[in-house]
Design a protein around this motif. Structure first.
Motif, short mmCIF file in Angstrom:
data_model
loop_
_atom_site.label_atom_id
_atom_site.label_comp_id
_atom_site.label_asym_id
_atom_site.label_seq_id
_atom_site.Cartn_x
_atom_site.Cartn_y
_atom_site.Cartn_z
N ILE A 36 28.81 56.94 30.91
CA ILE A 36 28.84 57.88 32.03
C ILE A 36 28.80 57.04 33.28
O ILE A 36 27.96 56.14 33.41
CB ILE A 36 27.64 58.85 31.98
CG1 ILE A 36 27.72 59.72 30.73
CG2 ILE A 36 27.58 59.70 33.25
CD1 ILE A 36 26.48 60.54 30.46
N THR A 37 29.71 57.31 34.22
CA THR A 37 29.74 56.56 35.47
C THR A 37 29.35 57.47 36.62
O THR A 37 29.87 58.58 36.76
CB THR A 37 31.14 55.96 35.73
OG1 THR A 37 31.46 55.08 34.65
CG2 THR A 37 31.19 55.21 37.05
N LEU A 38 28.43 56.99 37.43
CA LEU A 38 27.91 57.74 38.57
C LEU A 38 28.23 57.00 39.85
O LEU A 38 28.37 55.78 39.86
CB LEU A 38 26.39 57.89 38.44
CG LEU A 38 25.92 58.54 37.14
CD1 LEU A 38 24.43 58.38 36.99
CD2 LEU A 38 26.31 59.99 37.12
N ASP A 43 27.81 43.33 35.14
CA ASP A 43 28.08 43.49 36.57
C ASP A 43 29.47 42.96 36.86
O ASP A 43 29.80 41.84 36.46
CB ASP A 43 27.02 42.69 37.34
CG ASP A 43 27.16 42.81 38.85
OD1 ASP A 43 27.93 43.65 39.33
OD2 ASP A 43 26.45 42.05 39.53
N GLN A 44 30.27 43.75 37.52
CA GLN A 44 31.58 43.28 37.98
C GLN A 44 32.04 44.18 39.11
O GLN A 44 31.44 45.22 39.36
CB GLN A 44 32.59 43.28 36.84
CG GLN A 44 33.04 44.65 36.36
CD GLN A 44 34.09 44.55 35.26
OE1 GLN A 44 34.28 43.52 34.64
NE2 GLN A 44 34.79 45.65 35.03
N PRO A 45 33.12 43.81 39.80
CA PRO A 45 33.66 44.70 40.83
C PRO A 45 34.22 45.97 40.20
O PRO A 45 34.61 45.99 39.03
CB PRO A 45 34.79 43.88 41.46
CG PRO A 45 34.55 42.47 41.05
CD PRO A 45 33.83 42.53 39.75
N ASN A 46 34.27 47.05 40.97
CA ASN A 46 34.98 48.25 40.55
C ASN A 46 36.46 47.88 40.57
O ASN A 46 37.01 47.59 41.63
CB ASN A 46 34.68 49.40 41.52
CG ASN A 46 35.47 50.65 41.19
OD1 ASN A 46 36.38 50.65 40.36
ND2 ASN A 46 35.13 51.73 41.87
N LEU A 47 37.10 47.86 39.44
CA LEU A 47 38.48 47.39 39.34
C LEU A 47 39.48 48.30 40.03
O LEU A 47 40.63 47.93 40.23
CB LEU A 47 38.86 47.17 37.88
CG LEU A 47 37.99 46.13 37.14
CD1 LEU A 47 38.43 46.00 35.69
CD2 LEU A 47 38.02 44.80 37.85
N GLU A 104 33.69 48.17 46.12
CA GLU A 104 32.55 48.66 45.35
C GLU A 104 32.19 47.71 44.22
O GLU A 104 33.06 47.03 43.66
CB GLU A 104 32.85 50.04 44.74
CG GLU A 104 33.00 51.14 45.76
CD GLU A 104 33.17 52.50 45.12
OE1 GLU A 104 32.90 53.48 45.83
OE2 GLU A 104 33.56 52.60 43.94
N GLY A 105 30.92 47.72 43.85
CA GLY A 105 30.47 47.04 42.66
C GLY A 105 30.40 48.02 41.51
O GLY A 105 30.46 49.24 41.70
N HIS A 106 30.31 47.50 40.29
CA HIS A 106 30.23 48.34 39.09
C HIS A 106 29.13 47.77 38.22
O HIS A 106 29.30 46.74 37.57
CB HIS A 106 31.58 48.34 38.37
CG HIS A 106 31.74 49.44 37.39
ND1 HIS A 106 32.91 49.62 36.69
CD2 HIS A 106 30.91 50.41 36.96
CE1 HIS A 106 32.79 50.66 35.88
NE2 HIS A 106 31.58 51.15 36.03
N PHE A 133 28.80 52.97 40.32
CA PHE A 133 29.60 52.38 41.39
C PHE A 133 28.71 52.23 42.61
O PHE A 133 28.07 53.21 43.04
CB PHE A 133 30.81 53.24 41.74
CG PHE A 133 31.91 53.27 40.71
CD1 PHE A 133 32.26 52.13 40.00
CD2 PHE A 133 32.59 54.44 40.46
CE1 PHE A 133 33.27 52.15 39.06
CE2 PHE A 133 33.61 54.48 39.52
CZ PHE A 133 33.95 53.33 38.82
N THR A 134 28.65 51.05 43.18
CA THR A 134 27.80 50.82 44.35
C THR A 134 28.65 50.41 45.54
O THR A 134 29.75 49.87 45.40
CB THR A 134 26.77 49.72 44.08
OG1 THR A 134 27.44 48.49 43.81
CG2 THR A 134 25.87 50.09 42.91
N ASN A 135 28.13 50.68 46.72
CA ASN A 135 28.79 50.29 47.96
C ASN A 135 27.69 50.06 48.98
O ASN A 135 26.85 50.95 49.20
CB ASN A 135 29.75 51.40 48.42
CG ASN A 135 30.56 51.00 49.62
OD1 ASN A 135 30.02 50.54 50.62
ND2 ASN A 135 31.87 51.19 49.53
N GLU A 136 27.68 48.90 49.59
CA GLU A 136 26.59 48.55 50.51
C GLU A 136 26.57 49.41 51.77
O GLU A 136 25.57 49.44 52.49
CB GLU A 136 26.66 47.07 50.87
CG GLU A 136 26.43 46.15 49.68
CD GLU A 136 25.18 46.48 48.88
OE1 GLU A 136 24.08 46.50 49.47
OE2 GLU A 136 25.30 46.73 47.66
#
Length: 193
Positions: free
Chosen positions: A12-14, A37-41, A46-48, A62-65
């Motif tokens: 599940i991705t949030l 941990d990797q970038p959102n492709l 965003e990070g993933h 998915f993260t974003n600073e």
């Protein structure tokens, strides 16, 4: 036309806020190891982050600073996620109120669901999280879902409103009778006294 048979939740991705808030909640509050941990492709901004909820499957975020934490409730419109429930042991469940309180996290208090105990609280972005603990263990070779299906059938046969512990106990007995042989002439209840 044929079905595409699923065999469980893959992940599940949030949508999360910043990286550290996500790690602090998913690992620091819920204890899910941060495993990948990797970038959102699909979005290089965003990070993933990948977390293991305990069954080897994944919760990803998915993260974003530039996204900040909010504490409003996430939308509950049709098609939206109402909540996500995670399994915990009874030992852990009995500690949830104390452990949420020590962090200042508001919660629903324990809820009796008949076949499980639940408590609800929000993640830092307002997603409703449930910690749930079954009140039964399925027989060897069976699953919680199989017991619930059988308990549902018993509940309906008896005209009861919701599943209760008696339905679970009787469902487990039926499943064991179907799945395990015996040398006895009768499998009925007996009084040896």
């Amino acid at each position: 036309m044929r079905k595409m048979q699923v065999q469980g939740v893959h992940h599940i991705t949030l949508t999360g806020a910043d990286r550290q808030s996500s790690i602090d909640f998913w690992e620091g509050v819920l204890g899910m190891p941060f495993v990948f941990d990797q970038p959102n492709l699909d979005n290089p901004d965003e990070g993933h982050l990948y977390f293991d909820p305990g069954d080897g499957r994944l919760i990803t975020v998915f993260t974003n600073e530039t996204r900040k934490r909010v504490h409003n409730r996430t939308p509950m419109d049709p098609g939206c996620v109402h909540h996500i429930a995670f399994n915990v042991s009874q030992a852990t469940f009995r500690q949830t109120v104390e452990r949420l309180n020590e962090r200042g996290i508001g919660h629903s208090g324990p809820k009796d669901r008949g076949f499980m105990d639940s408590i609800y609280f929000k993640d830092p972005l307002g997603l409703l999280i449930e910690l749930a603990s079954y009140r039964f263990e399925p027989p060897a070779g069976s699953s919680h879902a199989a017991v619930l299906l059988e308990a549902h059938r018993i509940r309906v046969e008896r005209g009861d409103y919701n599943i209760a512990e008696i339905h679970l106990a009787d469902a487990i007995e039926r499943i064991v009778e179907r799945s395990t042989g015996t040398l006895s002439d009768s499998r009925g209840a007996a009084d040896p006294y």
